[in-house]
Design an enzyme around this catalytic site. Structure first.
Site, PDB file in Angstrom:
ATOM      1  N   GLY A 188       0.942  -1.084   0.012  1.00 38.26           N
ATOM      2  CA  GLY A 188       0.110   0.021  -0.154  1.00 38.26           C
ATOM      3  C   GLY A 188       0.870   1.150   0.007  1.00 38.26           C
ATOM      4  O   GLY A 188       0.796   1.973  -1.081  1.00 38.26           O
ATOM      5  N   ASP A 189       1.521   1.571   0.958  1.00 37.00           N
ATOM      6  CA  ASP A 189       2.530   2.914   1.187  1.00 37.00           C
ATOM      7  C   ASP A 189       3.725   2.221   1.319  1.00 37.00           C
ATOM      8  O   ASP A 189       4.525   2.931   2.108  1.00 37.00           O
ATOM      9  CB  ASP A 189       1.988   3.688   2.249  1.00 37.00           C
ATOM     10  N   GLU A 190       4.082   1.249   0.735  1.00 35.55           N
ATOM     11  CA  GLU A 190       5.641   0.579   1.232  1.00 35.55           C
ATOM     12  C   GLU A 190       6.388   0.481  -0.342  1.00 35.55           C
ATOM     13  O   GLU A 190       5.787  -0.036  -1.351  1.00 35.55           O
ATOM     14  CB  GLU A 190       5.499  -0.693   1.750  1.00 35.55           C
TER      15      GLU A 190
END
Lengths: 349, 197
Positions: free
Chosen positions: A248-250
């Site tokens: 996701g936000d990695e």
């Protein structure tokens, strides 16, 4: 000798084997089939010495016509002497002793182009009428052409399939939101580097405060921020480096080449600085940051993706613990620190 | 049906009536993407559908389209290779007629899966011949009409003057009458053995 005996034999042979030569006991050509005449294209062919025109390479023969007679019925590998050596297959048959077909002591030599027929047709401008009706040469030419047409069709199909495969692979390895590589692209990228024994740094980046952007401004804003992050990462890496959105936000960045700890700190610092630039979206402003953990391939005897990902994770964890928005490089001490304090989790933000 | 046949139909329709017409025909026949691969196999019914759609869109009889395909196969530059392969069959048009029986076997030699209906020549004397085209499994179209167009173009290629007539179909066997008026009426198109590659 019966008058006209050779002529009638010749006429018969002209149809049955148009590329034959009749050679007398002295080795002189006394008759040539129509195709032989066309191919040899020599003025004063009649009377020429057969062995001046041709060299019999295999089998090794006794010199002169007696050698040819002794090789009766065997496959002869001949070469037509000249600027371009033409290879020919041939067979010699002694003229019968009963003089019915002319004075004994001579031979009939029948020739064929064998596998070289394709070149010979062009070189000597041969037509189907130049081959014996029963000769399969024309069928062979047909096959060569048919094979060329069909091979061409297969090749085109394969090229199209190859292109489609490359596109499909590219799509399978691409994150549709950001256009960056996705998790599937990670392993091949690392494998390429480890196989070529190139030094590289694995950088694990986790966005900070992204969850609150999603929660307060909505997913559209979140997507916009992710696209902006992808753009920043692309701008900041060097040619040859790789950016992958692993979750996701990695993100994982693979930086090729030998990079010092100092340089990594500088790069990470600049990345975080840019990630912290406010992002405008529909009149609102989104603010995020990033935590970064890094590990360098040079610190492993054999760099392995799983181990390096674990270590970069630990360094990232340490960066989160240190207050987020910062970078930590992996050191073996980090592992011990984690092992001694289990359950001390960092809440996601 | 072998992709080569389908591809030939496609190229004929594209080259003769334009890409838009072809794409509409392909849409009507549910062919997506609108392209046949020469080296793949397709269901026989699909070939039939394409021909039905083409006949509808172009407002022509299917037999007429098939005949035009046969002519196209020999005379259009796109299929120059096929014309060359056909010319290998004989030195003149009579020779070519006598080699028609070999046509399916020759096709199989080029592409083993290319299954054409059996073709036979009957020599009726006085330069009159009948060519019969037999059933080919579940062929979705009358191959005889294609052969008629092909014969017409080959006669032209050899420079022969002929009268050709499709005599219809009985028990699944089509008959074409061929009357050879003059074997060397005009100068044929040139043909050189071994010109390929």
């Amino acid at each position: 000798m019966r008058p006209g005996a050779i002529a009638s034999l010749g006429a018969l042979l002209d149809v049955l084997c148009p590329m034959h030569l009749i050679v007398d006991a002295m080795g002189r050509i006394t008759h040539a089939g129509p195709t032989a005449r066309k191919v040899l294209n020599t003025k004063g062919l009649i009377g020429c010495d057969f062995l001046d025109l041709f060299e019999v390479r295999r089998p090794r023969l006794e010199p002169g016509v007696p050698g040819l007679r002794a090789a009766a019925g065997r496959r002869l590998h001949c070469v037509l002497r000249g600027p371009v050596e033409t290879e020919l297959k041939g067979v010699a048959v002694p003229l019968p002793e009963d003089r019915a077909l002319g004075p004994p002591g001579g031979v009939i030599v029948d020739l064929s182009f064998g596998i070289g027929v394709m070149d010979a047709v062009g070189r000597h401008d041969l037509r189907s009428a130049d081959f014996a009706v029963t000769d399969l040469a024309v069928e062979m030419l047909y096959l060569v052409e048919a094979k060329a047409v069909v091979t061409d069709a297969w090749q085109k199909l394969n090229q199209r399939l190859q292109g489609a495969k490359a596109v499909a692979e590219q799509e399978a390895h691409t994150d549709t939101l950001t256009g960056l590589g996705n998790r599937r692209a990670l392993e091949p990228a690392i494998r390429r580097l480890t196989e070529s024994e190139e030094a590289f740094t694995l950088m694990h980046l986790d966005l900070d405060f992204f969850k609150s952007v999603n929660d307060t401004l909505g997913h559209a804003a979140g997507d916009h921020v992710l696209r902006r992050v992808a753009q920043i990462l692309r701008e900041e890496i060097r040619k040859g480096d790789t950016v992958i959105r692993v979750g996701g936000d990695e993100f994982v960045l693979i930086l090729v080449g030998c990079t010092s700890e100092e340089e990594l700190s500088r790069i990470s610092g600049r990345l975080i600085e840019r990630l912290e630039e406010p992002v405008a979206f529909n009149g609102e402003v989104a603010r995020i940051s990033g935590s970064i953990g890094t590990t360098r391939s040079g610190t492993y005897a054999t760099p392995r993706l799983a181990v390096m990902m674990d270590d970069a994770d630990l360094a990232l964890y340490a960066a989160k613990q240190a207050g987020r928005g910062c970078h930590k490089a992996f050191a073996p001490a980090l592992r011990k620190a984690v092992e001694s304090r289990p359950g001390d989790a960092v809440t996601p933000v | 049906m072998h992709g080569l046949i389908n591809r030939a139909i496609e190229l004929f329709l594209r080259d003769t009536y334009g890409h838009e017409a072809w794409e509409e025909i392909a849409r009507g026949a549910d062919l997506a993407p609108p392209e046949f691969e020469a080296m793949l196999d397709y269901p026989d019914a699909l070939t039939g559908d394409v021909l039905v759609q083409a006949a509808q869109l172009l407002d022509k009889a299917e037999a007429e389209i098939l005949e035009d395909i046969g002519t196209y196969l020999v005379s259009h530059p796109t299929s120059a290779a096929l014309r060359r392969l056909l010319r290998f069959s004989g030195a003149d048009f009579t020779d070519f007629l006598h080699s028609l029986d070999d046509l399916p076997a020759r096709a199989r030699l080029a592409a083993p899966q290319l299954d054409l209906p059996p073709v036979a020549l009957v020599d009726r004397g006085q330069q009159v011949f009948s060519v019969t085209v037999g059933k080919r499994g579940t062929a979705g179209f009358a191959f005889g009409h294609v052969l008629l167009g092909l014969l017409r173009a080959m006669a032209d290629d050899y420079g022969a003057l002929v009268l050709l007539e499709h005599k219809g179909c009985r028990d699944g066997v089509e008959t074409i009458d061929v009357q050879l008026l003059e074997a060397a009426f005009a100068i044929g198109r040139s043909f050189v053995l071994g010109a390929a590659g």
